[in-house]
Design an enzyme around this catalytic site. Structure first.
Site, mmCIF file in Angstrom:
data_model
loop_
_atom_site.group_PDB
_atom_site.id
_atom_site.type_symbol
_atom_site.label_atom_id
_atom_site.label_comp_id
_atom_site.label_asym_id
_atom_site.label_seq_id
_atom_site.Cartn_x
_atom_site.Cartn_y
_atom_site.Cartn_z
ATOM 1 N N GLY A 47 -1.744 -3.385 -5.953
ATOM 2 C CA GLY A 47 -0.906 -2.780 -4.687
ATOM 3 C C GLY A 47 0.398 -2.985 -4.959
ATOM 4 N N HIS A 137 -1.252 -7.321 3.365
ATOM 5 C CA HIS A 137 -0.346 -7.907 2.371
ATOM 6 C C HIS A 137 0.938 -6.743 2.086
ATOM 7 C CE1 HIS A 137 0.951 -10.281 -1.615
ATOM 8 N NE2 HIS A 137 1.613 -8.885 -1.769
ATOM 9 N N GLU A 138 0.448 -5.516 1.849
ATOM 10 C CA GLU A 138 1.401 -4.664 1.283
ATOM 11 C C GLU A 138 2.142 -4.261 2.464
ATOM 12 O OE1 GLU A 138 1.959 -4.040 -1.411
ATOM 13 O OE2 GLU A 138 0.097 -5.105 -2.166
HETATM 14 NI NI NI Z 1 3.096 -7.981 -2.716
#
Ligand code: NI
Length: 178
Positions: A47, A137-138
């Site tokens: 990602g 997370h992204e």
């Molecule tokens: Ni990251």
């Protein structure tokens, strides 16, 4: 497509809040997504948020296909989380901007997501497992948050010290390169 360099923490740009894409998804955004995907595959990672290559836009690319299976790129423009499960899930995370550091982060196990895809089509879907981990997370990157910001103060300080040391070493090596 072009490979771009990935910002490594600590870097003030990684703390920036990314701006929404206004209006439709254009060829320029698609070029950025192509570059991001190429950069992510090259790293390699699963990602990448645009700010990690220095572009403060709310754009993310991802590919969760296991090694050896056909690639399955996903693109997210202006992603929003519509709801989160109460149930939590812990996963050992890493980050291309936080090299060589891995630790468990607990996040909601499932989220309902809305975003525009590569062609600007609006999509709503439920995510769970690694997909839910990765998109959260992204999306943290879009708010200027790194996964180490979720760790205890002590662990975060240790991680930052390690990152600073690695950065200093890399700089020194660069100076000595003939
Ligand atoms: Ni990251």
């Amino acid at each position: 497509m072009a490979l771009r360099s990935i910002l490594i923490a600590p870097d003030a740009r990684l703390k920036e809040k990314s701006k929404p894409v206004e209006g439709p998804v254009t060829d320029e955004h698609r070029r950025l997504m192509d570059d991001m995907l190429e950069t992510m595959y090259d790293a390699p990672g699963i990602g990448l948020a645009a700010i990690q290559i220095g572009e403060p836009l709310r754009i993310i690319v991802m590919d969760l296909a296991p090694d050896g299976e056909p690639k399955k790129p996903r693109y997210f423009v202006n992603p929003e989380i519509l709801s989160r499960s109460e149930e939590m899930f812990a996963y050992e995370e890493g980050c291309l901007s936080v090299p060589e550091i891995y630790d468990d982060v607990e996040r909601p196990a499932r989220v309902r997501l809305r975003y525009m895809d590569y062609n600007g089509k609006q999509i709503e879907e439920d995510c769970e497992g690694l997909y839910a981990v990765c998109i959260q997370h992204e999306m943290d990157h879009l708010e200027g948050v790194l996964f180490i910001d979720h760790l205890s103060r002590l662990k975060k300080e240790k991680a930052l010290a390690k990152l600073k040391k690695a950065k200093k070493l890399a700089e020194e090596n660069k100076e000595h390169r003939l």
